[in-house]
Design a protein around this motif. Structure first.
Motif, PDB file in Angstrom:
ATOM      1  N   TYR A 286      12.081  42.546 -46.859  1.00 26.30           N
ATOM      2  CA  TYR A 286      11.368  43.701 -47.396  1.00 26.30           C
ATOM      3  C   TYR A 286      11.263  43.651 -48.919  1.00 26.30           C
ATOM      4  N   GLY A 287      12.313  43.156 -49.573  1.00 29.73           N
ATOM      5  CA  GLY A 287      12.269  43.065 -51.028  1.00 29.73           C
ATOM      6  C   GLY A 287      13.657  43.109 -51.626  1.00 29.73           C
ATOM      7  N   PRO A 288      13.857  42.469 -52.784  1.00 34.85           N
ATOM      8  CA  PRO A 288      15.178  42.437 -53.425  1.00 34.85           C
ATOM      9  C   PRO A 288      15.714  43.844 -53.675  1.00 34.85           C
ATOM     10  N   GLY A 289      17.008  44.002 -53.423  1.00 33.08           N
ATOM     11  CA  GLY A 289      17.664  45.277 -53.671  1.00 33.08           C
ATOM     12  C   GLY A 289      17.475  46.317 -52.601  1.00 33.08           C
ATOM     13  N   THR A 290      16.766  45.980 -51.538  1.00 33.15           N
ATOM     14  CA  THR A 290      16.496  46.969 -50.490  1.00 33.15           C
ATOM     15  C   THR A 290      17.737  47.260 -49.669  1.00 33.15           C
ATOM     16  N   GLY A 291      18.523  46.228 -49.393  1.00 36.49           N
ATOM     17  CA  GLY A 291      19.676  46.390 -48.521  1.00 36.49           C
ATOM     18  C   GLY A 291      19.284  46.312 -47.062  1.00 36.49           C
ATOM     19  N   ALA A 292      20.265  46.374 -46.205  1.00 42.97           N
ATOM     20  CA  ALA A 292      20.043  46.256 -44.763  1.00 42.97           C
ATOM     21  C   ALA A 292      19.065  47.324 -44.289  1.00 42.97           C
ATOM     22  N   ASN A 293      18.123  46.921 -43.418  1.00 45.86           N
ATOM     23  CA  ASN A 293      17.148  47.871 -42.892  1.00 45.86           C
ATOM     24  C   ASN A 293      16.626  47.363 -41.562  1.00 45.86           C
ATOM     25  N   ALA A 294      15.931  48.234 -40.859  1.00 50.95           N
ATOM     26  CA  ALA A 294      15.358  47.907 -39.551  1.00 50.95           C
ATOM     27  C   ALA A 294      13.841  47.957 -39.630  1.00 50.95           C
ATOM     28  N   ARG A 295      13.200  47.127 -38.791  1.00 54.86           N
ATOM     29  CA  ARG A 295      11.744  47.116 -38.632  1.00 54.86           C
ATOM     30  C   ARG A 295      11.439  47.485 -37.194  1.00 54.86           C
ATOM     31  N   ALA A 296      10.945  48.686 -36.963  1.00 55.65           N
ATOM     32  CA  ALA A 296      10.725  49.176 -35.603  1.00 55.65           C
ATOM     33  C   ALA A 296       9.449  48.590 -35.015  1.00 55.65           C
ATOM     34  N   ARG A 297       9.451  48.423 -33.700  1.00 54.41           N
ATOM     35  CA  ARG A 297       8.277  47.965 -32.954  1.00 54.41           C
ATOM     36  C   ARG A 297       8.009  48.951 -31.816  1.00 54.41           C
ATOM     37  N   TYR A 298       6.712  49.243 -31.612  1.00 55.34           N
ATOM     38  CA  TYR A 298       6.272  50.154 -30.565  1.00 55.34           C
ATOM     39  C   TYR A 298       5.191  49.470 -29.734  1.00 55.34           C
ATOM     40  N   ILE A 299       4.946  49.993 -28.555  1.00 55.07           N
ATOM     41  CA  ILE A 299       3.783  49.624 -27.763  1.00 55.07           C
ATOM     42  C   ILE A 299       2.964  50.889 -27.524  1.00 55.07           C
ATOM     43  N   ALA A 300       1.673  50.717 -27.347  1.00 56.50           N
ATOM     44  CA  ALA A 300       0.792  51.856 -27.083  1.00 56.50           C
ATOM     45  C   ALA A 300      -0.453  51.354 -26.376  1.00 56.50           C
ATOM     46  N   ARG A 301      -1.174  52.275 -25.774  1.00 61.60           N
ATOM     47  CA  ARG A 301      -2.450  51.949 -25.139  1.00 61.60           C
ATOM     48  C   ARG A 301      -3.602  52.394 -26.036  1.00 61.60           C
ATOM     49  N   ILE A 302      -4.669  51.616 -26.011  1.00 62.38           N
ATOM     50  CA  ILE A 302      -5.821  51.890 -26.861  1.00 62.38           C
ATOM     51  C   ILE A 302      -6.758  52.872 -26.161  1.00 62.38           C
ATOM     52  N   ASP A 303      -7.110  53.947 -26.860  1.00 63.95           N
ATOM     53  CA  ASP A 303      -8.197  54.814 -26.420  1.00 63.95           C
ATOM     54  C   ASP A 303      -9.532  54.230 -26.876  1.00 63.95           C
ATOM     55  N   SER A 304      -9.626  53.939 -28.174  1.00 62.18           N
ATOM     56  CA  SER A 304     -10.869  53.401 -28.734  1.00 62.18           C
ATOM     57  C   SER A 304     -10.586  52.840 -30.112  1.00 62.18           C
ATOM     58  N   LEU A 305     -11.567  52.085 -30.607  1.00 64.11           N
ATOM     59  CA  LEU A 305     -11.534  51.587 -31.979  1.00 64.11           C
ATOM     60  C   LEU A 305     -12.795  52.071 -32.670  1.00 64.11           C
ATOM     61  N   GLY A 306     -12.619  52.783 -33.769  1.00 60.76           N
ATOM     62  CA  GLY A 306     -13.765  53.288 -34.496  1.00 60.76           C
ATOM     63  C   GLY A 306     -14.375  52.225 -35.388  1.00 60.76           C
ATOM     64  N   PRO A 307     -15.407  52.594 -36.138  1.00 56.21           N
ATOM     65  CA  PRO A 307     -16.030  51.651 -37.079  1.00 56.21           C
ATOM     66  C   PRO A 307     -15.034  51.207 -38.146  1.00 56.21           C
ATOM     67  N   THR A 308     -15.173  49.962 -38.605  1.00 61.80           N
ATOM     68  CA  THR A 308     -14.293  49.472 -39.658  1.00 61.80           C
ATOM     69  C   THR A 308     -14.528  50.260 -40.940  1.00 61.80           C
ATOM     70  N   ALA A 309     -13.439  50.446 -41.678  1.00 63.30           N
ATOM     71  CA  ALA A 309     -13.488  51.156 -42.951  1.00 63.30           C
ATOM     72  C   ALA A 309     -12.354  50.656 -43.821  1.00 63.30           C
ATOM     73  N   PRO A 310     -12.467  50.777 -45.136  1.00 66.41           N
ATOM     74  CA  PRO A 310     -11.372  50.348 -45.998  1.00 66.41           C
ATOM     75  C   PRO A 310     -10.093  51.136 -45.716  1.00 66.41           C
ATOM     76  N   ASP A 311      -8.966  50.438 -45.744  1.00 64.60           N
ATOM     77  CA  ASP A 311      -7.665  51.088 -45.623  1.00 64.60           C
ATOM     78  C   ASP A 311      -7.499  52.051 -46.801  1.00 64.60           C
ATOM     79  N   VAL A 312      -7.119  53.293 -46.499  1.00 68.94           N
ATOM     80  CA  VAL A 312      -7.046  54.307 -47.554  1.00 68.94           C
ATOM     81  C   VAL A 312      -5.981  53.964 -48.586  1.00 68.94           C
TER      82      VAL A 312
END
Length: 376
Positions: A286-312
């Motif tokens: 994650y980066g220097p000085g962060t210390g021990a941490n967890a990276r969570a993972r999930y699963i989900a089902r897709i309803d739909s995908l909208g038009p592409t747009a820039p990440d806010v």
């Protein structure tokens, strides 16, 4: 015309003229090997210091290209192997400026063959020929590409994409993909070796220990056919899962993963469920000085995908692909732990929702306009 009639058909070239009109080409053959982390085997040739090559060389007069590939591997690495599949063919023109001045060069067709994954026992048996190859390296694809000639870089990456895509050989001319090509070729995807992730432990179905902060959360988003969405970063061609950093105003890691999926990929998801976590024991990923941490993972089902747009958050507009979980793992470059995570995600989705296990197949680019009604 009778078979024994010796007259030349009107309007056709004489045999000797026809023979002279045909293109005469050299042949070359190379082999793509990776290790268990997805790093590419490249050689440092004594005759071209500083410019790395895949194992391989010229096709001799009586040889088939696959036989030449096997022979070159034996000569350059001391390994006896079989080549599994043709990954790419490059037609190099006589006037190609990247080849420079090569005595008598008439042009060349170069075939790239799949040598598979080398285990540690295979690597230990490598023996280099004196005065020809000075060293060998296993490098992440991006690093290997930087140290190759441009045409050989493009050829190597095309072969690597074709291996992952399972859609047949890439066809190139002067190192450039012909036509639109498959989605991985068209989007210039660069398979990763995610440095740092190879050694951090995957904990399926387990919650992080009390007091261990969850810094990031990603989601395996499934369609009804068992494929998952991955995002292609246009800056470097690297692939990521939807997800990202858990912000202070997020209602926990799951909410962060769903928010990031909507912002980055215009993904509408439902039935999100916790899958497990990766333990980053010293924060090095994650980066220097962060210390021990967890990276969570999930699963989900897709309803739909909208038009592409820039990440806010970043302003980046990602391309989106549907691939099998196994292919996602290969593109993400998470090594064996990533392969285990991908298989666990697929089997969990099958058990929870009856979603079929998707075999590796040609990657599908999701239209910029989006896709609706992905639910059965």
């Amino acid at each position: 015309m009778p078979a024994d009639d010796g007259r030349e058909p009107a309007g056709l070239m004489a045999p000797q003229d026809y023979a002279r009109s045909r293109a005469a080409f050299w042949g070359g053959a190379a082999v793509l090997f990776t290790d268990t982390e997805g790093k590419v085997l490249v050689l440092d040739p004594a005759y071209r210091p500083g410019k790395l090559l895949l194992p391989g060389g010229g096709v001799d007069q009586p040889e088939l290209p696959s036989d030449a590939a096997v022979r070159e591997v034996a000569e350059e690495l001391g390994l006896s192997v079989r080549v599994h599949q043709l990954l790419a063919v490059d037609w190099v023109s006589k006037a190609n400026p990247e080849y420079g001045t090569v005595c008598g060069f008439p042009g060349e067709t170069v075939s790239i063959w799949d040598g598979g994954v080398l285990e540690e026992s295979d690597i230990a048996r490598i023996r280099l020929p004196e005065n020809e190859i000075t060293s060998f390296h296993f490098l992440p694809p991006t690093q290997a590409a930087r140290r190759m000639r441009p045409i050989e870089r493009r050829r190597m990456l095309a072969a690597l994409r074709a291996r992952i895509d399972r859609a047949g050989p890439a066809v190139l001319e002067d190192g450039e993909t012909i036509g639109l090509g498959q989605a991985l070729q068209r989007l210039d995807v660069v398979p990763r070796t995610a440095i740092g992730y190879q050694d951090i432990a995957w904990h399926p179905a387990m919650e992080p220990a009390a007091g261990l902060p969850v810094k990031q959360a990603w989601v395996w988003a499934f369609d009804p056919l068992g494929r998952v969405v991955v995002l292609v970063d246009p800056r470097d061609g690297h692939v990521v899962l939807p997800g990202g950093t858990v912000e202070t105003d997020d209602d926990g890691p799951k909410a962060a993963a769903l928010r990031e999926a909507a912002e980055e990929a215009a993904l509408r998801l439902h039935d999100a469920a916790y899958l497990g976590y990766l333990l980053d024991p010293d924060g090095a990923v994650y980066g220097p000085g962060t210390g021990a941490n967890a990276r969570a993972r999930y699963i989900a089902r897709i309803d739909s995908l909208g038009p592409t747009a820039p990440d806010v958050a970043t302003g980046i507009t990602y391309s989106r692909l549907l691939v099998s979980p196994a292919q996602a793992s290969e593109l993400l470059g998470l090594g064996r732990a990533g392969a285990e995570q991908a298989e666990y995600a697929a089997r969990t989705a099958a058990a929870r929702w009856g979603i079929p296990l998707s075999p590796p197949q040609a990657a599908i680019e999701i239209p910029h306009t989006g896709m609706a009604a992905l639910l059965p």
